[in-house]
Design an enzyme around this catalytic site. Sequence first.
Site, PDB file in Angstrom:
ATOM      1  N   GLU A  55       1.015  -1.201   0.066  1.00 11.41           N
ATOM      2  CA  GLU A  55      -0.082  -0.130   0.007  1.00 11.41           C
ATOM      3  C   GLU A  55       0.909   1.354  -0.146  1.00 11.41           C
ATOM      4  OE1 GLU A  55      -3.023   0.533  -0.495  1.00 11.41           O
ATOM      5  OE2 GLU A  55      -3.599  -1.766  -0.583  1.00 11.41           O
ATOM      6  N   LEU A  98      11.985   4.516  -6.794  1.00  9.59           N
ATOM      7  CA  LEU A  98      10.744   4.476  -6.500  1.00  9.59           C
ATOM      8  C   LEU A  98      10.131   6.053  -6.324  1.00  9.59           C
ATOM      9  CD1 LEU A  98       8.640   2.165  -6.778  1.00  9.59           C
ATOM     10  CD2 LEU A  98       8.829   1.846  -4.403  1.00  9.59           C
ATOM     11  N   TYR A 100       9.705   9.421  -3.897  1.00 15.40           N
ATOM     12  CA  TYR A 100       8.715   9.895  -2.640  1.00 15.40           C
ATOM     13  C   TYR A 100       9.402   9.184  -1.441  1.00 15.40           C
ATOM     14  CZ  TYR A 100       5.441  11.816  -5.987  1.00 15.40           C
ATOM     15  OH  TYR A 100       4.677  12.481  -6.986  1.00 15.40           O
ATOM     16  N   CYS A 210     -13.221   1.601 -14.798  1.00 12.77           N
ATOM     17  CA  CYS A 210     -13.869   3.048 -14.723  1.00 12.77           C
ATOM     18  C   CYS A 210     -12.712   3.762 -14.791  1.00 12.77           C
ATOM     19  CB  CYS A 210     -14.729   2.873 -13.228  1.00 12.77           C
ATOM     20  SG  CYS A 210     -15.642   4.417 -13.149  1.00 12.77           S
ATOM     21  N   CYS A 217     -17.698   1.205 -20.005  1.00 16.84           N
ATOM     22  CA  CYS A 217     -19.124   0.828 -19.135  1.00 16.84           C
ATOM     23  C   CYS A 217     -19.676  -0.355 -19.502  1.00 16.84           C
ATOM     24  CB  CYS A 217     -19.836   2.364 -19.110  1.00 16.84           C
ATOM     25  SG  CYS A 217     -19.487   3.674 -18.477  1.00 16.84           S
ATOM     26  N   CYS A 220     -18.811  -3.132 -17.586  1.00 20.78           N
ATOM     27  CA  CYS A 220     -18.783  -2.885 -15.912  1.00 20.78           C
ATOM     28  C   CYS A 220     -19.943  -3.860 -15.083  1.00 20.78           C
ATOM     29  CB  CYS A 220     -19.040  -1.375 -15.787  1.00 20.78           C
ATOM     30  SG  CYS A 220     -18.828  -0.856 -13.875  1.00 20.78           S
ATOM     31  N   CYS A 226     -25.400   2.731 -11.862  1.00 23.03           N
ATOM     32  CA  CYS A 226     -24.592   3.805 -12.270  1.00 23.03           C
ATOM     33  C   CYS A 226     -25.509   5.023 -13.111  1.00 23.03           C
ATOM     34  CB  CYS A 226     -23.328   3.362 -12.911  1.00 23.03           C
ATOM     35  SG  CYS A 226     -22.033   4.894 -13.304  1.00 23.03           S
TER      36      CYS A 226
HETATM   37 FE1  SF4 Z   1     -17.671   3.623 -14.096  1.00 25.16          FE
HETATM   38 FE2  SF4 Z   1     -20.522   3.874 -13.962  1.00 25.16          FE
HETATM   39 FE3  SF4 Z   1     -19.295   3.318 -16.271  1.00 25.16          FE
HETATM   40 FE4  SF4 Z   1     -19.172   1.449 -14.280  1.00 25.16          FE
HETATM   41  S1  SF4 Z   1     -20.778   2.198 -15.617  1.00 25.16           S
HETATM   42  S2  SF4 Z   1     -17.281   2.138 -15.579  1.00 25.16           S
HETATM   43  S3  SF4 Z   1     -18.815   2.631 -12.578  1.00 25.16           S
HETATM   44  S4  SF4 Z   1     -19.015   5.078 -15.083  1.00 25.16           S
END
Ligand code: SF4
Length: 374
Positions: A55, A98, A100, A210, A217, A220, A226
């Site tokens: 992380e 790397l 920072y 996204c 989308c 997605c 969304c």
């Molecule tokens: Fe992003 Fe909404 Fe598209 Fe999914 S549907 S990729 S959440 S903008």
Amino acid sequence: MSASMQFPQHADVGLLSDSAGKQRLRRRLLTWFDRHARDLPWRRSRDPYRVWVSEVMLQQTQVATVIGYFERFTERFPTIESLAAAEEQEVLRMWEGLGYYRRARQLHAAARRIVDEHHGQFPRDPAAVRALPGIGRYTAGAILSIAFDDAQPILEANTIRVISRLLAFRGDPAGTVGQRLLWKAAGDLLPRRRAGDFNQALMELGSEVCTPVMPRCEECPVRPHCPTSRLGLQALIPAPKKKTRYEAVTQAAVVIERRGKLLLRQCGPDERWAGLWDFPRFPLQTLDDKSRCAEMADGVLKLTGLAVQLGPRLTTIKHGVTRFRITLECFRASAVAGRLRRGEVAMHWVSPADLDSYPLNVTGRKIVQCLAVN
Ligand code: SF4
């Protein structure tokens, strides 16, 4: 506080009050993650130390760059105890390139704190985790959720984008109102079980589907939830950041030689690259070559206490650091008089064969590579 004060009008927060909708979204996202999660080295165990290192490395740095560093770092320092026992110079050497570097120094300091105060065991208590050097709200939430499955929300660049779009939030996600809304949403969306997987799935979705530009989308898993996709607002959400104004800067780096050794200077605690080593480096004001020679000799004298005879130009390196676009003019020089300044920062005469053992900033290492072929 009223709902309208808590949430700006232009956010569609319906999703957050619809329990069945949230349940479906969680299920869809986790199923997608189970199928599409990338096989990354830090995902092969839930050891909090490995999650923590990954992380910290991933802050401001791309996954592809982090993979090799993560593998080398955890091979050299496989446990919190081994990291705590290392010299800071070695930790910085493993981090070299790397960027920072404060992250590396804080990671090292936190490992020492964990050994001293928590018997070498990564703490489970969120307040104790956040009290460690370099660990803020995001990193604490990521470690606790991924390593221990604690229901701790996270918010970073990818999740900010995904959640802003799931809420069709058109305000500034970095502002006070935006941060309050997005942290609340990140907490509300979390499932009771598999919180760590859910957080990773949100990040993965932001990174792979996204995306900031042209999100995919049609692929997605949470598209049915969304409003941004439904309204075609992907280019406007999240609100575009103000463009950074870059500043051009010219600097000199001088490779000073004396009896076959080269002078390295350690960057002081208040300097950029604190703790790393560099060739003497300072800003250049003049542009014509003649006055530039005098300015460089003067700059070296002030920085090191040495009078030098300037030699030929070695190379010119162009690089960017934060908002600065730096042109670094690198010259050779021979020390002809004077004594090294003592006290403020360390300076070492180093034989060329030993340069490899010093942690250098990126341009310092490029100069070393250039010396090897010149
Ligand atoms: Fe992003 Fe909404 Fe598209 Fe999914 S549907 S990729 S959440 S903008």
